[in-house]
Write a protein that holds these residues in place. Structure first.
Motif, PDB file in Angstrom:
ATOM      1  N   ILE A  80       0.829  -1.204   0.000  1.00 20.50           N
ATOM      2  CA  ILE A  80       0.000   0.000   0.000  1.00 20.50           C
ATOM      3  C   ILE A  80       0.865   1.258   0.000  1.00 20.50           C
ATOM      4  O   ILE A  80       0.394   2.355  -0.301  1.00 20.50           O
ATOM      5  CB  ILE A  80      -0.997  -0.038   1.188  1.00 20.50           C
ATOM      6  CG1 ILE A  80      -2.062  -1.105   0.898  1.00 20.50           C
ATOM      7  CG2 ILE A  80      -1.664   1.297   1.428  1.00 20.50           C
ATOM      8  CD1 ILE A  80      -3.070  -1.310   2.003  1.00 20.50           C
ATOM      9  N   ASN A  81       2.165   1.109   0.306  1.00 13.42           N
ATOM     10  CA  ASN A  81       3.063   2.265   0.201  1.00 13.42           C
ATOM     11  C   ASN A  81       3.141   2.791  -1.234  1.00 13.42           C
ATOM     12  O   ASN A  81       3.454   3.962  -1.457  1.00 13.42           O
ATOM     13  CB  ASN A  81       4.468   1.904   0.693  1.00 13.42           C
ATOM     14  CG  ASN A  81       4.560   1.959   2.200  1.00 13.42           C
ATOM     15  OD1 ASN A  81       3.863   2.727   2.840  1.00 13.42           O
ATOM     16  ND2 ASN A  81       5.423   1.149   2.779  1.00 13.42           N
ATOM     17  N   ILE A  82       2.858   1.929  -2.211  1.00 13.13           N
ATOM     18  CA  ILE A  82       2.795   2.397  -3.606  1.00 13.13           C
ATOM     19  C   ILE A  82       1.648   3.396  -3.745  1.00 13.13           C
ATOM     20  O   ILE A  82       1.771   4.425  -4.415  1.00 13.13           O
ATOM     21  CB  ILE A  82       2.608   1.205  -4.565  1.00 13.13           C
ATOM     22  CG1 ILE A  82       3.758   0.202  -4.406  1.00 13.13           C
ATOM     23  CG2 ILE A  82       2.520   1.686  -6.015  1.00 13.13           C
ATOM     24  CD1 ILE A  82       3.570  -1.075  -5.193  1.00 13.13           C
ATOM     25  N   GLU A  83       0.542   3.079  -3.089  1.00 20.03           N
ATOM     26  CA  GLU A  83      -0.608   3.985  -3.105  1.00 20.03           C
ATOM     27  C   GLU A  83      -0.273   5.298  -2.411  1.00 20.03           C
ATOM     28  O   GLU A  83      -0.698   6.378  -2.848  1.00 20.03           O
ATOM     29  CB  GLU A  83      -1.802   3.295  -2.423  1.00 20.03           C
ATOM     30  CG  GLU A  83      -3.058   4.149  -2.314  1.00 20.03           C
ATOM     31  CD  GLU A  83      -3.220   4.781  -0.940  1.00 20.03           C
ATOM     32  OE1 GLU A  83      -4.022   5.727  -0.817  1.00 20.03           O
ATOM     33  OE2 GLU A  83      -2.535   4.331   0.002  1.00 20.03           O
ATOM     34  N   ALA A  98      -2.565   9.954 -10.147  1.00 22.52           N
ATOM     35  CA  ALA A  98      -1.463  10.233 -11.075  1.00 22.52           C
ATOM     36  C   ALA A  98      -1.003   9.003 -11.844  1.00 22.52           C
ATOM     37  O   ALA A  98      -0.473   9.118 -12.948  1.00 22.52           O
ATOM     38  CB  ALA A  98      -0.287  10.832 -10.306  1.00 22.52           C
ATOM     39  N   PHE A  99      -1.204   7.816 -11.265  1.00 16.50           N
ATOM     40  CA  PHE A  99      -0.721   6.599 -11.924  1.00 16.50           C
ATOM     41  C   PHE A  99      -1.769   5.949 -12.825  1.00 16.50           C
ATOM     42  O   PHE A  99      -1.565   4.856 -13.343  1.00 16.50           O
ATOM     43  CB  PHE A  99      -0.275   5.567 -10.882  1.00 16.50           C
ATOM     44  CG  PHE A  99       0.932   5.981 -10.084  1.00 16.50           C
ATOM     45  CD1 PHE A  99       1.785   6.974 -10.537  1.00 16.50           C
ATOM     46  CD2 PHE A  99       1.227   5.373  -8.874  1.00 16.50           C
ATOM     47  CE1 PHE A  99       2.906   7.361  -9.808  1.00 16.50           C
ATOM     48  CE2 PHE A  99       2.333   5.743  -8.132  1.00 16.50           C
ATOM     49  CZ  PHE A  99       3.180   6.749  -8.595  1.00 16.50           C
ATOM     50  N   SER A 100      -2.892   6.638 -13.039  1.00 14.69           N
ATOM     51  CA  SER A 100      -3.973   6.036 -13.813  1.00 14.69           C
ATOM     52  C   SER A 100      -3.587   5.790 -15.268  1.00 14.69           C
ATOM     53  O   SER A 100      -4.245   5.010 -15.974  1.00 14.69           O
ATOM     54  CB  SER A 100      -5.223   6.919 -13.759  1.00 14.69           C
ATOM     55  OG  SER A 100      -4.954   8.212 -14.280  1.00 14.69           O
ATOM     56  N   PHE A 101      -2.508   6.430 -15.736  1.00 17.13           N
ATOM     57  CA  PHE A 101      -2.060   6.223 -17.119  1.00 17.13           C
ATOM     58  C   PHE A 101      -1.614   4.778 -17.357  1.00 17.13           C
ATOM     59  O   PHE A 101      -1.459   4.342 -18.506  1.00 17.13           O
ATOM     60  CB  PHE A 101      -0.908   7.175 -17.445  1.00 17.13           C
ATOM     61  CG  PHE A 101       0.358   6.898 -16.686  1.00 17.13           C
ATOM     62  CD1 PHE A 101       1.307   6.004 -17.166  1.00 17.13           C
ATOM     63  CD2 PHE A 101       0.591   7.525 -15.463  1.00 17.13           C
ATOM     64  CE1 PHE A 101       2.469   5.750 -16.456  1.00 17.13           C
ATOM     65  CE2 PHE A 101       1.745   7.271 -14.749  1.00 17.13           C
ATOM     66  CZ  PHE A 101       2.691   6.376 -15.245  1.00 17.13           C
ATOM     67  N   MET A 102      -1.431   4.015 -16.284  1.00 14.21           N
ATOM     68  CA  MET A 102      -1.020   2.619 -16.424  1.00 14.21           C
ATOM     69  C   MET A 102      -2.136   1.720 -16.936  1.00 14.21           C
ATOM     70  O   MET A 102      -1.909   0.551 -17.242  1.00 14.21           O
ATOM     71  CB  MET A 102      -0.537   2.082 -15.070  1.00 14.21           C
ATOM     72  CG  MET A 102       0.685   2.778 -14.522  1.00 14.21           C
ATOM     73  SD  MET A 102       1.137   2.085 -12.902  1.00 14.21           S
ATOM     74  CE  MET A 102       2.567   3.065 -12.484  1.00 14.21           C
ATOM     75  N   GLY A 103      -3.339   2.252 -17.000  1.00 13.80           N
ATOM     76  CA  GLY A 103      -4.455   1.500 -17.573  1.00 13.80           C
ATOM     77  C   GLY A 103      -4.844   0.268 -16.782  1.00 13.80           C
ATOM     78  O   GLY A 103      -5.125   0.337 -15.579  1.00 13.80           O
ATOM     79  N   GLY A 104      -4.832  -0.896 -17.450  1.00 20.32           N
ATOM     80  CA  GLY A 104      -5.254  -2.141 -16.814  1.00 20.32           C
ATOM     81  C   GLY A 104      -4.405  -2.517 -15.614  1.00 20.32           C
ATOM     82  O   GLY A 104      -4.909  -3.076 -14.631  1.00 20.32           O
ATOM     83  N   PHE A 105      -3.111  -2.206 -15.672  1.00 21.02           N
ATOM     84  CA  PHE A 105      -2.238  -2.525 -14.534  1.00 21.02           C
ATOM     85  C   PHE A 105      -2.622  -1.689 -13.318  1.00 21.02           C
ATOM     86  O   PHE A 105      -2.550  -2.157 -12.177  1.00 21.02           O
ATOM     87  CB  PHE A 105      -0.778  -2.281 -14.904  1.00 21.02           C
ATOM     88  CG  PHE A 105       0.190  -2.626 -13.809  1.00 21.02           C
ATOM     89  CD1 PHE A 105       0.330  -3.941 -13.369  1.00 21.02           C
ATOM     90  CD2 PHE A 105       0.948  -1.632 -13.202  1.00 21.02           C
ATOM     91  CE1 PHE A 105       1.211  -4.255 -12.349  1.00 21.02           C
ATOM     92  CE2 PHE A 105       1.840  -1.942 -12.180  1.00 21.02           C
ATOM     93  CZ  PHE A 105       1.968  -3.263 -11.751  1.00 21.02           C
ATOM     94  N   TYR A 106      -3.055  -0.449 -13.572  1.00 23.10           N
ATOM     95  CA  TYR A 106      -3.498   0.415 -12.472  1.00 23.10           C
ATOM     96  C   TYR A 106      -4.757  -0.159 -11.828  1.00 23.10           C
ATOM     97  O   TYR A 106      -4.889  -0.155 -10.594  1.00 23.10           O
ATOM     98  CB  TYR A 106      -3.767   1.826 -12.987  1.00 23.10           C
ATOM     99  CG  TYR A 106      -4.142   2.802 -11.895  1.00 23.10           C
ATOM    100  CD1 TYR A 106      -3.184   3.284 -11.009  1.00 23.10           C
ATOM    101  CD2 TYR A 106      -5.468   3.235 -11.747  1.00 23.10           C
ATOM    102  CE1 TYR A 106      -3.535   4.177 -10.006  1.00 23.10           C
ATOM    103  CE2 TYR A 106      -5.816   4.131 -10.757  1.00 23.10           C
ATOM    104  CZ  TYR A 106      -4.844   4.596  -9.882  1.00 23.10           C
ATOM    105  OH  TYR A 106      -5.191   5.481  -8.889  1.00 23.10           O
ATOM    106  N   ASP A 107      -5.657  -0.672 -12.671  1.00 25.44           N
ATOM    107  CA  ASP A 107      -6.860  -1.317 -12.121  1.00 25.44           C
ATOM    108  C   ASP A 107      -6.473  -2.483 -11.220  1.00 25.44           C
ATOM    109  O   ASP A 107      -7.049  -2.668 -10.134  1.00 25.44           O
ATOM    110  CB  ASP A 107      -7.753  -1.830 -13.258  1.00 25.44           C
ATOM    111  CG  ASP A 107      -8.358  -0.702 -14.075  1.00 25.44           C
ATOM    112  OD1 ASP A 107      -8.289   0.455 -13.616  1.00 25.44           O
ATOM    113  OD2 ASP A 107      -8.874  -0.982 -15.175  1.00 25.44           O
TER     114      ASP A 107
END
Length: 442
Positions: A80-83, A98-107
């Motif tokens: 969760i430190n990534i979050e 900010a990391f939503s550009f990762m698409g499916g990986f972000y999900d």
């Protein structure tokens, strides 16, 4: 998020990080009060220990229920430190996810965070129940009262609040995404908070937005408070378990650490060709100013690191045969007392501008009694059971050494044995000339 919010967040981040750095500096200073010991040997084995024990939790799972639940909390804390990194970026630059550009990986990431947050909540509630309702024996022991007992519960409450705020923030965010609120583009998967989001149905967009931002601010402020609370808590092991397992003693358990000066003296006495009046070699180890340890400054830095790393879980005490038979010894208390005395010494140094002023107190007698030390059977059960390779036994043995070599304060039975060895060459009170008399009775 407005520029004012960005500036306020940056100030909070600097204050929280700065106070944490100050405490880390103080922690390192206190640990370095111990004398030096070389733990640079066999680095491959040390890295393996750290990977298996600190990272892999291999000793935790020996008690499966607590071990598995602890793994949930541990993995949740790490991942969760990534979050938290994303929250920091959003707070500083006014972005949203900010990391939503990762698409499916972000999900996948957000979904994993939510599942872990739920597992952490389950684990923490179970831990609280074991401590406060079931009252496992090692959690209600007489050495775990006052602050240590409260501290354990405070941490559990912290974790419940932080995980709940995380899920509430996501639930509000999901609702705002669903209704197409400005600035809340669809991003992330929410396998847990999707069941919380319906509570916002029928609520005004502005109120949901306020709830989401409030949860965001309280969540990140809570993380900064938690970070700085660690220094005062047994949960400092979150950070110190890694160096503690790396620098742990690799020698076989039970191998005594002899004093070089004493070893050289014995060799001199046993060498018939040695000149007892000869000057020592230039590189010979000087006789130490004190044999053994009576205070924390007499211990080595790894032992002081051990004291700060202690989780107060009580596995050592619950496995101690002396404690099980009603003796006063508790290995957990040995570590807690060492840390408390070290903190007292550190505060003394802070109050006197970097210099320790003798306070007529010491670890021996004021914190740990000789009765506790002599109750130890030196069986190493406490060392074997500790999930992060702490050694209460090493501190016990160093303090015993002080009692014997500096104060001649060993128990009568031990003094008699040592006198017999000195005079008769054996632990028994028989003249050397009479030691073979038993054969005449055969």
């Amino acid at each position: 998020m407005s520029y004012l919010d960005n500036i306020l967040f940056a100030i909070l981040l600097i204050l929280g990080g700065g106070y944490f750095a100050q405490n880390v500096k103080k922690l390192i200073r206190n640990i370095k009060l111990g004398h030096d010991v070389d733990r640079s040997d066999n680095p491959s084995e040390r890295w393996k220990n750290m990977a298996m024990i600190a990272l892999g939790q291999s000793k935790m799972v020996r008690r499966p229920v607590a071990g598995i639940l602890h793994i949930f909390v541990y993995i949740g804390f790490v991942i969760i430190n990534i979050e938290v990194l994303e929250i920091v970026i959003d707070g500083l630059f006014g972005t949203h996810r900010a990391f939503s550009f990762m698409g499916g990986f972000y999900d996948f990431l957000i979904g994993s965070f939510e599942i872990l947050a739920l597992l952490v909540l389950v684990a923490v509630i179970t831990f609280w129940t074991r401590r406060n309702i079931i009252k496992l024996k090692r959690f209600i022991h007489n050495d775990l009262t006052g602050w240590p007992k409260s501290d354990a519960n405070y941490i559990l409450y912290f974790e419940v609040v932080l995980m709940s705020l995380f899920l509430l923030m996501n639930a509000a965010d999901l609702h705002l995404q669903t209704i197409g609120a400005p600035g809340y583009e669809s991003a992330g998967a929410f396998p847990v908070s999707q069941f919380i989001a319906p509570i916002f149905n029928g609520t005004s967009e502005s109120l949901v937005h306020l709830i989401e931002k409030s949860a965001w601010w309280v969540h990140i402020c809570g993380i900064l408070v938690f970070l700085n609370y660690l220094y005062y808590s047994k949960h400092l092991h979150i950070l110190l378990a890694f160096p503690n397992t790396y620098f742990a003693n690799l020698k076989p358990q039970g191998q005594f650490d002899n004093l070089e000066s004493v070893t050289n003296e014995v060799k001199l006495m046993m060498d018939p060709n040695a000149d007892p009046f000869a000057a020592p070699a230039p590189d010979a180890d000087a006789t130490p100013a004190k044999f053994g340890a009576s205070d924390v400054q007499d211990l080595n830095w790894v032992q002081l690191l051990n004291a700060y790393t202690c989780t107060e879980c009580g596995r050592c005490t619950s496995s101690c045969p002396a404690n099980q038979t009603g003796k006063k010894l508790s290995p957990r208390k040995i570590m807690m007392d060492t840390r408390d005395r070290l903190e007292e010494v550190g505060k003394n140094i802070d109050a006197n501008k970097g210099v320790f002023v003798p306070d007529n107190k010491s670890l021996l007698n004021d914190y740990i009694t000789p009765e506790e030390l002599w109750a130890c059977t030196s069986c190493n059960a406490c060392v074997e059971e500790c999930p992060v390779n702490i050694s209460p036994l090493s501190i016990i043995m160093d303090m015993r050494r002080y009692l014997v070599m500096e104060q001649s304060a060993a128990p009568t039975e031990l003094n008699n044995m040592m006198t017999n060895i000195e005079n008769n060459g054996a632990p028994w009170q028989y003249n050397q000339m009479d030691r073979l008399n038993w054969k005449d009775e055969a």
